[in-house]
Design a protein around this motif. Structure first.
Motif, mmCIF file in Angstrom:
data_model
loop_
_atom_site.group_PDB
_atom_site.id
_atom_site.type_symbol
_atom_site.label_atom_id
_atom_site.label_comp_id
_atom_site.label_asym_id
_atom_site.label_seq_id
_atom_site.Cartn_x
_atom_site.Cartn_y
_atom_site.Cartn_z
ATOM 1 N N UNK A 83 0.777 -1.234 0.000
ATOM 2 C CA UNK A 83 0.000 0.000 0.000
ATOM 3 C C UNK A 83 0.805 1.278 0.000
ATOM 4 N N UNK A 84 2.043 1.252 -0.501
ATOM 5 C CA UNK A 84 2.865 2.460 -0.498
ATOM 6 C C UNK A 84 2.273 3.553 -1.379
ATOM 7 N N UNK A 85 1.681 3.181 -2.512
ATOM 8 C CA UNK A 85 1.110 4.189 -3.404
ATOM 9 C C UNK A 85 -0.065 4.901 -2.744
ATOM 10 N N UNK A 86 -0.858 4.174 -1.999
ATOM 11 C CA UNK A 86 -1.974 4.762 -1.251
ATOM 12 C C UNK A 86 -1.451 5.751 -0.212
ATOM 13 N N UNK A 87 -0.436 5.339 0.540
ATOM 14 C CA UNK A 87 0.137 6.220 1.560
ATOM 15 C C UNK A 87 0.765 7.453 0.914
ATOM 16 N N UNK A 88 1.502 7.257 -0.168
ATOM 17 C CA UNK A 88 2.146 8.373 -0.857
ATOM 18 C C UNK A 88 1.107 9.370 -1.361
ATOM 19 N N UNK A 89 0.062 8.867 -1.977
ATOM 20 C CA UNK A 89 -0.976 9.728 -2.544
ATOM 21 C C UNK A 89 -1.664 10.571 -1.469
ATOM 22 N N UNK A 90 -1.966 9.963 -0.358
ATOM 23 C CA UNK A 90 -2.708 10.671 0.679
ATOM 24 C C UNK A 90 -1.823 11.535 1.562
ATOM 25 N N UNK A 91 -0.572 11.164 1.699
ATOM 26 C CA UNK A 91 0.357 12.058 2.374
ATOM 27 C C UNK A 91 0.535 13.320 1.535
ATOM 28 N N UNK A 92 0.626 13.170 0.216
ATOM 29 C CA UNK A 92 0.715 14.332 -0.672
ATOM 30 C C UNK A 92 -0.531 15.198 -0.559
ATOM 31 N N UNK A 93 -1.699 14.563 -0.505
ATOM 32 C CA UNK A 93 -2.950 15.318 -0.359
ATOM 33 C C UNK A 93 -2.964 16.102 0.947
ATOM 34 N N UNK A 94 -2.421 15.508 2.014
ATOM 35 C CA UNK A 94 -2.370 16.196 3.310
ATOM 36 C C UNK A 94 -1.454 17.416 3.247
ATOM 37 N N UNK A 95 -0.337 17.312 2.545
ATOM 38 C CA UNK A 95 0.537 18.473 2.369
ATOM 39 C C UNK A 95 -0.191 19.585 1.620
ATOM 40 N N UNK A 96 -1.040 19.205 0.668
ATOM 41 C CA UNK A 96 -1.722 20.192 -0.173
ATOM 42 C C UNK A 96 -2.971 20.781 0.478
ATOM 43 N N UNK A 97 -3.342 20.311 1.674
ATOM 44 C CA UNK A 97 -4.500 20.876 2.365
ATOM 45 C C UNK A 97 -4.347 22.385 2.577
ATOM 46 N N UNK A 98 -3.162 22.796 2.951
ATOM 47 C CA UNK A 98 -2.930 24.196 3.302
ATOM 48 C C UNK A 98 -2.810 25.029 2.033
ATOM 49 N N UNK A 99 -3.508 26.160 1.987
ATOM 50 C CA UNK A 99 -3.547 26.926 0.745
ATOM 51 C C UNK A 99 -2.272 27.704 0.457
ATOM 52 N N UNK A 100 -1.273 27.621 1.325
ATOM 53 C CA UNK A 100 0.022 28.236 1.014
ATOM 54 C C UNK A 100 1.084 27.195 0.672
ATOM 55 N N UNK A 101 0.681 25.946 0.569
ATOM 56 C CA UNK A 101 1.619 24.871 0.224
ATOM 57 C C UNK A 101 1.069 24.060 -0.942
ATOM 58 N N UNK A 102 1.952 23.336 -1.603
ATOM 59 C CA UNK A 102 1.523 22.431 -2.657
ATOM 60 C C UNK A 102 2.356 21.158 -2.576
ATOM 61 N N UNK A 103 1.939 20.155 -3.320
ATOM 62 C CA UNK A 103 2.636 18.870 -3.306
ATOM 63 C C UNK A 103 2.665 18.296 -4.712
ATOM 64 N N UNK A 104 3.664 17.485 -4.962
ATOM 65 C CA UNK A 104 3.779 16.805 -6.248
ATOM 66 C C UNK A 104 4.214 15.366 -6.014
ATOM 67 N N UNK A 105 3.525 14.449 -6.662
ATOM 68 C CA UNK A 105 3.882 13.032 -6.628
ATOM 69 C C UNK A 105 4.643 12.695 -7.896
ATOM 70 N N UNK A 106 5.777 12.040 -7.753
ATOM 71 C CA UNK A 106 6.498 11.478 -8.892
ATOM 72 C C UNK A 106 6.374 9.961 -8.792
ATOM 73 N N UNK A 107 5.692 9.359 -9.749
ATOM 74 C CA UNK A 107 5.547 7.903 -9.745
ATOM 75 C C UNK A 107 6.852 7.302 -10.234
ATOM 76 N N UNK A 108 7.607 6.761 -9.298
ATOM 77 C CA UNK A 108 8.938 6.217 -9.594
ATOM 78 C C UNK A 108 8.937 4.697 -9.586
ATOM 79 N N UNK A 109 7.808 4.109 -9.938
ATOM 80 C CA UNK A 109 7.714 2.658 -10.049
ATOM 81 C C UNK A 109 7.450 2.316 -11.513
ATOM 82 N N UNK A 110 8.508 2.246 -12.327
ATOM 83 C CA UNK A 110 8.304 2.042 -13.768
ATOM 84 C C UNK A 110 7.814 0.643 -14.116
#
Length: 246
Positions: A83-110
């Motif tokens: 479930x790493x992709x699930x955790x990564x996706x939602x941790x990124x969403x949590x970073x982006x909650x604040x309107x002065x911050x943003x987040x980017x996911x890089x899918x590094x599982x080719x």
């Protein structure tokens, strides 16, 4: 969606001029609560929910270690299906909650990319491996909106026989340096391959500031977790997230 149970501890590149804009792209659409749930993405709301609080807590713990600076986080599973992709996706969403911050996911599982599929994004312009393979590919072409405000995705890209070998390239180093310095309020999250699948998670860990290991609760035994954790620099290793069922 289910929440992670716990977090346990234990050539100089040319730097672009910082741009303090939160997001370089205007949102064209925003996902509804039902669409977020379909994509297994948490949402910020006035109603407290255990899974949202779990990711907000994880985000806050990681930020506390960074002294107010943005950072690159590798999220890697002990084994496939943890479930790493699930955790990564939602941790990124949590970073982006604040309107002065943003987040980017890089899918590094080719080998087994999933973020673009889960998030219903068609990577018609290519993704990470295309950018790393072809110097003519423009960075703006591989950055996709997700429908979540202030959250962007760089999908894995077109697979080929070289796979994770691109991660040790100068172009990968330059990409991360560019992304983190152009937008100082943006947090980068690398969705890496499982540690048990080969050396790529270790290669990506060299590029990251923080490493989060994801173990499937009731799936990965203590010996496997300890063996996976031993692959990472203790100074970067933030701990283990035990993920239930996703």
């Amino acid at each position: 969606m289910t929440a992670p149970r716990t977090l346990s501890h234990n050539d100089e590149l040319e730097r672009p001029k910082p741009d303090h804009t939160v997001s370089p792209v205007v949102e064209r659409h925003t996902l509804t609560p039902a669409q977020l749930q379909e994509r297994s993405i948490i949402s910020n709301s006035l109603v407290p929910r255990p899974e949202v609080n779990a990711f907000r807590d994880l985000r806050t713990r990681l930020q506390a270690t960074a002294d107010g600076h943005n950072f690159v986080t590798l999220v890697a599973a002990v084994s496939p299906g943890s479930g790493a992709s699930y955790v990564c996706r939602n941790l990124a969403a949590a970073f982006a909650f604040h309107d002065t911050r943003s987040a980017m996911i890089l899918d590094c599982n080719p080998y087994h990319p999933s973020q673009h599929t889960t998030m219903h994004i068609d990577p018609v312009r290519g993704g990470l491996t295309d950018y790393l393979r072809d110097a003519e590919t423009d960075l703006a072409d591989i950055v996709y909106e997700t429908g979540v405000p202030r959250l962007r995705l760089i999908p894995a890209g077109t697979p080929d026989e070289f796979g994770g070998e691109y991660f040790s390239s100068f172009r990968m180093h330059l990409l991360l340096d560019t992304l983190r310095n152009r937008y100082p309020a943006r947090y980068l999250l690398l969705d890496g391959p499982p540690v048990s699948s080969g050396p790529d998670a270790r290669i990506l860990a060299d590029l990251a500031d923080i490493v989060v290991l994801v173990a499937g609760y009731g799936r990965d035994n203590p010996a496997a977790i300890a063996q996976a954790a031993a692959n990472f620099d203790p100074n970067k290793f933030a701990g283990v997230v035990f993920n239930q069922g996703v």
